[in-house]
Design a protein around this motif. Structure first.
Motif, short mmCIF file in Angstrom:
data_model
loop_
_atom_site.label_atom_id
_atom_site.label_comp_id
_atom_site.label_asym_id
_atom_site.label_seq_id
_atom_site.Cartn_x
_atom_site.Cartn_y
_atom_site.Cartn_z
N VAL D 419 0.81 -1.28 0.12
CA VAL D 419 0.25 -0.01 0.09
C VAL D 419 0.71 1.03 0.26
N LEU D 450 -7.22 3.21 -0.45
CA LEU D 450 -6.29 3.58 0.15
C LEU D 450 -6.14 4.65 1.54
N ILE D 469 -9.21 -2.03 -2.97
CA ILE D 469 -7.98 -2.30 -3.43
C ILE D 469 -7.45 -3.28 -4.51
#
Lengths: 484, 278, 319, 518
Positions: D419, D450, D469
């Motif tokens: 991430v 996110l 995501i």
């Protein structure tokens, strides 16, 4: 005692025999001169003796050196005699000396003894080479000095037999005398000398015995004193007669014809260096004016300046006009090089069509060729395939076809054999007389000038000053002949 | 008493090239040039057609010279590459030759500031490493035919100019040119009949040698990864792209290397022949 | 007299060296500026590699003074070069002088060994082949040299590496941290230079042998050895030394490829990398040194030729 | 002349002598670990090349990643977070010495973190943390955030987050030398090579091998040659195309792991050619991933069917089917989006041709991959022109807005949590201007997911954000994955094969753990 004998020497290529059944002999303290024209094979005789015959050439006969007899074809055996019995003095010694060794070192390396340096200096001095020149390297020596160095080298070797091949090729008359003195010294030291040359003056000065070589074989031989004064064969007669020093001097005659070229207070030089100054003279139609002087003094530069190829540094030139720019022409020293090497002679002549008035000029060519005794099939050949005499005549024909007013002939015969030289020079005289052409004959040969020219001028210089021009047509008792 | 003057001047000036030169010099180069010209007609396979399943295949009936790492026919790419490699090499020489000839003559006929400028510029460029030049230009402009050609031209015209100027000046000083001038011949004629035949063998020699050198230069630039833009088939780039497999699949490297060798070798032989003859 | 002549020649070459060095450095500067695209992006790419971003580009632009006018940048470089300061690399931040000097040492060691090898081999081959023109040795030599000159130098290097580094493991395959590292690169360079150099040597020998004096030396009774070493060697060396100008150009060009192949940090590679990376001070520093080297070698060759053969001194125009 | 010849002879003798002594010393085994990497050390700037010195175990970070990919303590003995997620406490290890003999203090760490905050670039992650304040608390350093951010320890594993001695810096704050705390210190440094020696006062376990020589070599052939010649004990990051060749030489073995790095293409989502996800899907279907993986990378498992590889166990979906090439479907999708073949066979829509230039690096596998993509896209009527260049030129075209399609080699594992990278690429203000990811690509769903992920306080929230995501990234295709990058380490027979750890996230070379073969 050193002796050399050649017995029944025959040299041939696959196609033709060059030398046939030649026998010669020369004893110690004696000079035998072999005279012959270029291409007569006289140099090959020397090559055969040295064992230097090139590939494709066969030899037979015997070479007798100091009583030992060798097969002429056995070049290996002959080569073992190098520097022990046989020594060669080649033409153009500057090419034979090691280029970067001093004169003294080149003599010294031949001496296998302690204190070689002193011996070398003595040998060089014996050949009248001043001490100041001993340290010089070949490129710093003149041709005459180099020939004396060679003679010194010959004098320090054990070899009793010396072959000299055209030792005076390319030398001025005065330097020829110096070389002749060096050869006399060698003779006094008991060497047997075989002199191969076409230089009749050198032979006159040196030779004890003479042999004439013509068309493969020796046609006349004998003591120099008898053969040179009363030759028995037509060839030898013609040869002896071709020496300009035997020709009658041309009587002085005041010129009445028009002035073709006039130079006034001319200063000439190249690359900013003044070679000659205050040159004032003129040439007349139908006259030959000779320009004398030692080599390097600026004769050729004067010729080029008159032709407009080099700009004068100061002064004025009045050149002939008419016929476009071609009224002034030049006859070169090396006639085989004045034609484009990539064309046949015929093509070179044919190309004159491109010039203004070229068609007319071309129409005059056949008659001119006939006048100079040239066969038409000569034109099919390339420049390098004809002899110098032929080339000089073709060059003259090409120039005359354009009907010039004046011709500057720069040593036009110095590369030619004496009989050919005579032939070409007589054609030049004819042309001057019959076509009213003015000729400036640049030469170093005083005898030639005396015999041919209406006027004689000498370029001479004192020390480092620029050269001046002196008229020596009528030698005045008060003015001494300038140093050449 | 060097070689006796039996055939003095009978220099091998107009002799025909010996068989060896014809066999190993002219023939292979002519064949390669023919290949370059006829390339598109000879090709049965698109040199850029990929078959990933055939990647790195050794020579076989389908792939006469094998396939490269992307499964393209090496034979087709070698043929297509002749057009590119030889094309650039020859075009570079022609451009340099034309420029060099023009500037060289200018310098030879006009001894003055023109001559000084041309000669000094040539001196500086000749002292520069030509390969560096081509590499830099290709690198800065992102590769491709134009930059390489420009680099070759930039670094090579001075050689031709110097040669032309020097040989021309020497010919202009000869007796036969002097005689021709005095007879009234013009510059054009002197140039054509006296100067050009003299300098042709020199230029032929330099030209042929330069073609060979160019093929090598192009391949070196390709080796550094700065050459032509993919997927153009160019021999040097082919080698560079497959160099990594040299020891595992040598056929990928050997075919273009052989093409380079043949071209350069024959060009060198021709060049050497003419340089020995002059 | 020759001493004064040589002093004059040296002075001329020093002037030329300064001129050429500045010219080459300026060319390098122009090359960097003339390339399409933004200089800052190229510097950032070289500095940050895959970590490049717009922020790092801006950082590079500010840190290296690229935001100033070109003429100011150039003027500043010339000014500091005059005082011997070549500045710091825009990419690594290290001193250009130190970096360039280190590259130069690498290049020099390989070039000196490679050129010496090539020179010795060329003279040996040249005499072997040229003494008997068109003989067997000569013919073999011509074929071998033609083949050798047709192989790209990187292939030659790879063949050498395959044999001596990978096959026999005698020598390192790359890098300059091991003893003897320079041998394979130098041999590659020598092989690349050999065809042309040996052809020059061979032709020089042929020319010498066409002259009459070597034959005449035999007629005078001298030994071959004396003729070769005392009479003929110096004149024969002249064309070989005179070839040093093109030779140094070939060497630098060839070394670029060799540097990459052997992972060496040489001067040519340094120049190319820095121009491509728009590292202006480094490019100009490397250009400066290359320019000086070229002129120095040419100058030495020029003087050596004149010392070897004084005839060239006295070349006077014929009247 | 004599001097000349003498010099020549002397230099030759010298050369031969050194060569002989060299090969002798080599045969004896001087016991220097020779390591080679395809990346050169370009500069000392922390933003540029700090990761080199971390990999070489010269410099260390507060938190590191062990070879298994987990966070591990390094200069920080431990760390903890307050319940509100705003205050992170890092306890600094006691008794750690820098290579210059000075002691590591919490104050030095604080100053270092303050410096990192100022950097503000995408390649220095700490600058992206919402840090409000850094202070020293006894042996600990406390980092206070403006808002909760789950990845603080991950961000401190970043290369530029190494802690160097104050003596490393010049007065203007630039790095003049690397004085770290790692098990190795720099003996001699250069551009292409660095000599390392064991640091006797290292706080942790002493390395097994005392002397290391690092060489950076950009030419893959050179690297392969060095490995085959036995000159490189470890090649860390051996190029895919060289693996077979190096292993074929017989005296070298290769370890391989699939990394978090993806080889693929990214597009300019604002360009008419790629503004519709359908067009990106069509492009994806046109690519023959299996063919490329086998022919160019020698590994069928390298064919990528999603963005994140098995290097991220929690993120990789093993159940996804491979993406098979389907030219018909690709053509159909493009036709649907309005692209019709023109007279030259190239697709066109509203006067726009489906043709563009792609900048290609000179690494062999990248060049070959580009050529393969070029040929495969040609079959569906897309014309790609290739131009030699580098990532700087790609970025330049991005900033000018002229880029249409670029090649990427994005590493999603710069820190253990992908991430971190995804935020930089898709959620930050500067997103969409990187030369490695989707240009002008904005998807609010992705951005909110996110942000939810980094602020998540529970496992469930985290899992939900993660699934969201993955769903967006794998369907929207801002980056079109082609093959996963394999990290290869070649190991010579001088080195104990099993002692070499292999690191999927390319964090470190772990050379301190390597042992000689017996």
């Amino acid at each position: 005692m050193s002796t050399l004998a050649v017995e029944q020497l025959t040299i041939a290529t696959a196609d033709c025999v060059i030398v046939e059944n030649v026998s010669l002999s020369v004893a110690a303290g004696e000079i035998l001169a072999v005279l012959g024209e270029t291409g007569s094979g006289k140099s090959l005789i020397g090559s055969a003796i040295m064992g230097l015959i090139p590939k494709g050439v066969s030899v037979s006969g015997r070479i007798v050196v100091n009583g030992r007899s060798y097969d002429a074809a056995d070049s290996h055996a002959l080569r073992t005699l190098w520097a022990k019995d046989l020594f060669l003095l080649p033409q153009e010694p500057l090419n034979a000396l090691a280029p970067l060794l001093s004169a003294a070192a080149q003599v010294a390396e031949q001496i296998k003894a302690p204190f070689a340096g002193a011996d070398a200096a003595a040998a060089l001095s014996a050949m009248q080479l001043d001490r100041q020149h001993h340290r010089k390297r070949p490129f710093e020596l003149s041709g005459g000095m180099a020939q004396r160095v060679m003679a010194a080298i010959a004098s320090v070797t054990r070899a009793g037999i010396v072959l000299a091949d055209e030792p005076t090729k390319g030398l001025d008359a005065d330097r020829r005398d110096i070389v002749a003195r060096a050869f006399s010294t060698l003779r006094e030291r008991g060497r047997a000398i075989l002199l191969i040359t076409h230089d009749i003056a050198l032979v006159r000065a040196l030779a004890d015995q003479v042999a004439f070589l013509d068309e493969r074989t020796i046609i006349e031989r004998g003591a120099a004193s008898t053969v040179l004064s009363s030759p028995g064969t037509a060839y030898a007669r013609r040869y002896v007669a071709s020496d300009p020093s035997t020709w009658p001097a041309r009587p002085y005659e005041r010129s009445r014809s028009a002035k073709v070229i006039e130079a006034d207070h001319l200063r000439i030089g190249i690359n900013g260096k003044v070679l000659a100054d205050d040159l004032t003279f003129h040439c007349h139609a139908g006259h030959i004016a000779a320009l004398l002087g030692r080599s390097g003094i600026g004769k050729t530069t004067l010729g080029r300046t008159l032709l407009g190829l080099t700009p004068p540094l100061s002064g004025t030139i009045r050149r002939p006009h008419g016929n476009g720019g071609v009224a002034l022409q030049k006859l070169h020293q090396d006639p085989t090089r004045v034609f484009s090497p990539w064309q046949s002679l015929g093509q070179s002549l044919e190309d004159m069509r491109r010039l203004p008035g070229g068609d007319q000029a071309l129409r005059r060519v056949p008659a001119l060729l006939q006048r100079f005794g040239l066969a038409r099939d000569l034109l099919l050949r390339q420049p390098h395939q004809i002899s110098g005499g032929e080339a000089q005549r073709v060059a003259l024909a090409r120039i005359l076809a354009l009907k010039p007013k004046m011709l500057i002939a720069d040593e036009p015969t110095s590369r030619l054999d004496p009989p050919v030289q005579e032939q070409v020079i007589r054609y030049l005289r004819d042309v001057a007389d019959e076509d009213a052409l003015a000729i400036l004959l640049i030469t170093h040969d005083r005898a030639l000038a005396n015999a041919m020219a209406d006027r004689r001028m000498v370029m001479a210089a004192e020390a480092c000053a620029p050269a001046r021009l002196l008229d020596v047509t009528r030698p005045h008792p008060a003015s001494r002949s300038p140093d050449l | 008493m060097t070689a006796p003057s039996l055939d003095e001047g009978a220099v091998t000036r107009r002799s025909r090239p010996p068989l060896a030169i014809v066999l190993f010099g002219f023939l292979p180069l002519a064949a390669m040039l023919l290949l370059a010209l006829l390339g598109p007609l000879l090709l049965t396979v698109d040199p850029n057609r990929q078959a990933l399943s055939a990647a790195s295949a050794p020579p076989s009936a389908a792939y006469r010279l094998g396939a490269d790492n992307l499964g393209r026919s090496i034979a087709a790419r070698v043929i297509a590459g002749a057009r590119v490699s030889l094309g650039i090499a020859v075009a570079g020489v022609i451009a340099s030759l034309v420029t060099g000839l023009a500037l060289g003559f200018l310098a030879a006929f006009h001894a003055g500031w023109i001559r000084q400028v041309v000669m000094r510029l040539s001196d500086v460029i000749i002292a520069c490493p030509g390969l560096l030049f081509v590499i830099l230009i290709s690198g800065l402009l992102g590769g491709g035919i134009g930059p390489i050609l420009f680099g070759l031209w930039m670094s090579q015209w001075p050689g031709f100019a110097r040669l032309t100027a020097a040989t021309t000046a020497r010919e202009l000083a000869t007796d036969h040119v002097e005689a021709a001038r005095l007879l009234g011949f013009g510059r054009g004629y002197i140039f054509r009949a006296h100067v050009l035949p003299a300098i042709t063998p020199y230029l032929t020699s330099l030209g042929a040698l330069t073609v060979g050198a160019n093929v090598l230069t192009i391949s070196s630039v390709g080796f550094l990864g700065l050459g032509l833009r993919p997927p153009d088939a160019e021999w040097g780039a082919m080698i560079a792209g497959t160099m990594t497999f040299f020891r595992t699949s040598p056929h990928m490297v050997l075919a273009p290397a052989a093409a380079i060798l043949i071209c350069t070798l024959s060009a060198t032989l021709i060049g050497e022949y003419y340089s020995a003859r002059r | 007299m020759p001493a004064r002549r040589i002093a004059g020649t040296v002075a001329g070459h020093v002037l030329a060296a300064i001129g050429v060095a500045i010219a080459v450095a300026t060319l390098a500067f122009i090359a960097v500026q003339a390339a399409p695209g933004d200089v800052a992006f190229r510097i950032a790419e070289a500095r940050y590699g895959e970590r490049i971003s717009l922020q790092t580009v801006d950082r590079a632009r500010q840190a290296t003074g690229l935001d100033q006018p070109i003429i100011v940048q150039y003027g500043r470089w010339v000014g500091s070069a005059m005082t011997g300061q070549l500045g710091r690399s825009m990419v690594s931040g290290r001193q250009v002088a130190t970096e360039v000097w280190r590259s130069f040492q690498t290049t020099l060691s390989i070039a000196v060994v490679g050129v010496s090898l090539a020179l010795v081999a060329s003279l040996a081959i040249g005499f072997a082949a040229g003494m008997r023109r068109d003989g067997l040795v000569d013919r073999i030599f011509l074929v071998v040299s033609a083949v050798l000159s047709s192989v790209p130098s990187f292939l030659l290097g790879i063949i050498l590496i395959t044999i001596f580094a990978i096959g026999l493991r005698w020598l390192p395959a790359a890098g300059n941290n091991r003893p003897g590292y320079f041998i394979l690169p130098a041999c590659t360079l020598a092989l690349a230079l050999l065809p042309d150099l040996s052809r020059v040597a061979r032709n020089a020998v042929v020319r010498t042998m066409q002259d009459f004096y070597p034959t005449y030396g035999r007629i005078k009774g001298q030994s071959w050895l004396r003729i070769v070493f005392a009479h003929a060697l110096r004149p024969t060396l002249v064309p070989v030394i005179a070839y040093f100008g093109p030779l140094v150009a070939h060497t630098i060009g060839g070394l670029v490829v060799i540097d990459v192949l052997f992972n060496l940090d040489g001067l040519g590679t340094r120049l190319i990398d820095s121009v491509l990376a728009a590292d202006i001070p480094m490019a100009m520093g490397a250009g400066l040194l290359i320019g000086i080297s070229v002129v120095v070698v040419n100058g030495i060759a020029d003087i050596a030729v004149q010392v070897l053969d004084p005839r060239l001194f006295n070349a006077q125009p014929r009247p | 002349m004599i001097t000349r010849r003498a010099v020549l002879a002397a230099s030759l003798v010298l050369g031969v002598a050194t060569a002989a002594s060299g090969s002798f010393a080599w045969a004896k085994g001087d016991r220097v670990l020779e390591i080679v990497s395809p990346r050169e050390i370009t500069s000392l700037d922390l933003g540029d090349t700090s990761y080199h010195f971390r990999r070489l175990r010269v410099a260390e970070t507060l938190v590191t990643i062990d070879p298994e990919g987990k966070l591990a303590p390094e200069l920080a003995e431990s760390w903890s977070v307050s319940d509100d997620g705003l205050s992170w406490t890092f306890v600094i290890r006691d008794g750690v010495k820098f290579h210059d003999g000075s002691l590591l203090t919490p104050e030095i760490v604080r100053v270092a973190i303050e410096a990192m905050r100022k950097a503000n670039t995408n390649s220095e992650l700490v600058s992206k943390l919402p840090i409000a304040d850094v202070r020293v608390d006894g042996q600990a350093v406390v980092v206070t955030l403006e808002r909760p951010f789950n990845l603080v320890p991950d961000f401190f594993t970043d290369g530029p987050a190494v802690i160097l001695a104050p003596s490393s810096f010049a007065q203007d704050g630039t790095v003049k030398q690397i004085i770290g705390t790692g098990p190795y210190r720099i003996k001699i440094g250069g551009k292409t090579s660095v000599d390392l020696e064991a640091f006797p006062d290292y706080w942790g376990e002493q390395p097994h091998i005392a002397r290391v020589h690092f060489t950076g070599a950009t030419s893959p052939d050179t690297i392969a040659n060095m490995a085959e010649a036995g000159q490189a004990d470890l090649v860390l990051g051996l190029s895919q195309v060289l693996r077979d060749r190096v292993e074929g030489s017989g005296r070298v073995r290769v370890k391989q792991v699939q990394t978090a790095r993806i080889n693929g293409v990214f597009v300019n989502a604002a360009d008419a050619r790629f503004d519709d996800p359908v067009e990106r899907r069509a492009l994806s279907l046109a690519l023959d991933r299996q063919g490329i993986a086998v022919a160019l990378f020698g590994n069928p498992k390298a064919a990528a069917n999603q963005l994140l590889s098995v290097a991220f166990p929690g993120w990789h979906d093993a159940s996804l089917p491979p993406i098979r090439r389907n030219v018909e479907e690709a053509r159909r999708l493009l036709a649907e989006a309005g692209w019709k073949p023109g007279s030259d066979g190239i697709l066109a829509k509203d006067g726009t041709r489906f043709a563009f230039t792609m900048i290609v690096g000179k690494q062999p596998e990248v060049a070959s991959l580009a050529e393969a993509i070029q040929a495969q896209l040609a079959e569906i009527g897309i014309e790609v022109k290739l131009q030699n260049g580098n990532q700087g030129q790609v970025l330049e075209s991005v900033s000018k807005g002229t880029l249409v399609l670029g090649m990427t080699r994005r590493n999603y594992g710069a820190v253990p949590d992908p991430v971190a990278t995804l935020i930089l690429d898709f959620a930050e203000a500067s997103a969409g201007s990187s030369p490695w990811s989707g240009v002008n690509y904005h998807n609010p769903k992705l951005e909110s997911a996110l942000n939810a992920y980094i602020a998540a306080r529970t496992k469930e929230e985290t899992a939900a954000a993660r699934d969201q995501i993955l769903a967006v990234v794998n369907s929207d295709l801002p980056v079109i994955p082609v093959v996963w990058y394999d990290y290869n380490v070649s190991i010579s027979d001088r080195v104990n094969f099993d002692s070499v750890p292999i690191d999927a996230l390319e964090v470190s070379f772990w050379i301190d753990r390597v042992r000689w073969a017996e």
